[in-house]
Design a protein around this motif. Structure first.
Motif, PDB file in Angstrom:
ATOM      1  N   MET A 120       0.618  -1.166  -0.105  1.00  0.00           N
ATOM      2  CA  MET A 120       0.022  -0.073   0.015  1.00  0.00           C
ATOM      3  C   MET A 120       0.812   1.203  -0.002  1.00  0.00           C
ATOM      4  O   MET A 120       0.564   2.397  -0.786  1.00  0.00           O
ATOM      5  N   ASP A 121       2.001   1.304   0.854  1.00  0.00           N
ATOM      6  CA  ASP A 121       2.826   2.487   0.945  1.00  0.00           C
ATOM      7  C   ASP A 121       3.403   2.781  -0.524  1.00  0.00           C
ATOM      8  O   ASP A 121       3.718   3.728  -1.146  1.00  0.00           O
ATOM      9  N   ALA A 122       3.945   1.717  -1.096  1.00  0.00           N
ATOM     10  CA  ALA A 122       4.415   1.750  -2.564  1.00  0.00           C
ATOM     11  C   ALA A 122       3.670   2.316  -3.392  1.00  0.00           C
ATOM     12  O   ALA A 122       4.063   3.277  -4.431  1.00  0.00           O
ATOM     13  N   MET A 123       2.270   2.159  -3.418  1.00  0.00           N
ATOM     14  CA  MET A 123       1.316   2.820  -4.347  1.00  0.00           C
ATOM     15  C   MET A 123       0.921   4.261  -4.014  1.00  0.00           C
ATOM     16  O   MET A 123       1.010   5.162  -4.584  1.00  0.00           O
ATOM     17  N   MET A 124       1.113   4.234  -2.379  1.00  0.00           N
ATOM     18  CA  MET A 124       0.964   5.787  -2.072  1.00  0.00           C
ATOM     19  C   MET A 124       2.262   6.790  -2.584  1.00  0.00           C
ATOM     20  O   MET A 124       2.131   7.791  -2.741  1.00  0.00           O
ATOM     21  N   GLN A 125       3.302   6.055  -2.609  1.00  0.00           N
ATOM     22  CA  GLN A 125       4.491   6.836  -3.024  1.00  0.00           C
ATOM     23  C   GLN A 125       4.506   7.246  -4.357  1.00  0.00           C
ATOM     24  O   GLN A 125       4.743   8.136  -4.845  1.00  0.00           O
TER      25      GLN A 125
END
Length: 117
Positions: free
Chosen positions: A93-98
């Motif tokens: 999820m964090d990778a998508m947010m970045q």
């Protein structure tokens, strides 16, 4: 005509709930909550971590006991398979947010890049 960027942000939030990353995170979170021991440990770790961060933000030093408590809870919670799975889904999820953040901030980056040319 002015664009209401907040409408776009609200649409993005709705769409995010439908992404593979979010639904996988939600499923992993629900699975972790169903494991009573893991969920209690997770909550205790979250509370201890928040309290430690709050204290540090106020400029106070953590005691050795407080540091050990957070470290012990982190160690215990990270041994739980349901928490490991949750942490993996959080990373996705964090990778998508970045990636989203890079896309959203591109106009600002482009604007300032002109100074570097």
């Amino acid at each position: 005509m002015m664009v209401n960027i907040y409408d776009t942000a609200n649409d993005l939030a709705k769409q995010m709930r439908e992404t593979q990353e979010y639904t996988a995170l939600e499923a992993a979170f629900n699975e972790m909550m169903a494991d009573k021991d893991a969920f209690e440990l997770f909550k205790n770790f979250q509370k201890a971590q928040a309290a430690a961060q709050q204290k540090q933000m106020q400029g106070q030093k953590l005691t050795e006991d407080e540091i050990k408590n957070v470290q012990n809870l982190a160690s215990e919670v990270s041994k739980k398979d349901v928490v490991k799975k949750l942490m993996e889904k959080e990373r996705q999820m964090d990778a998508m947010m970045q990636q989203l953040n890079q896309t959203i901030t591109a106009p600002i980056q482009e604007l300032y890049k002109k100074a570097m040319d």
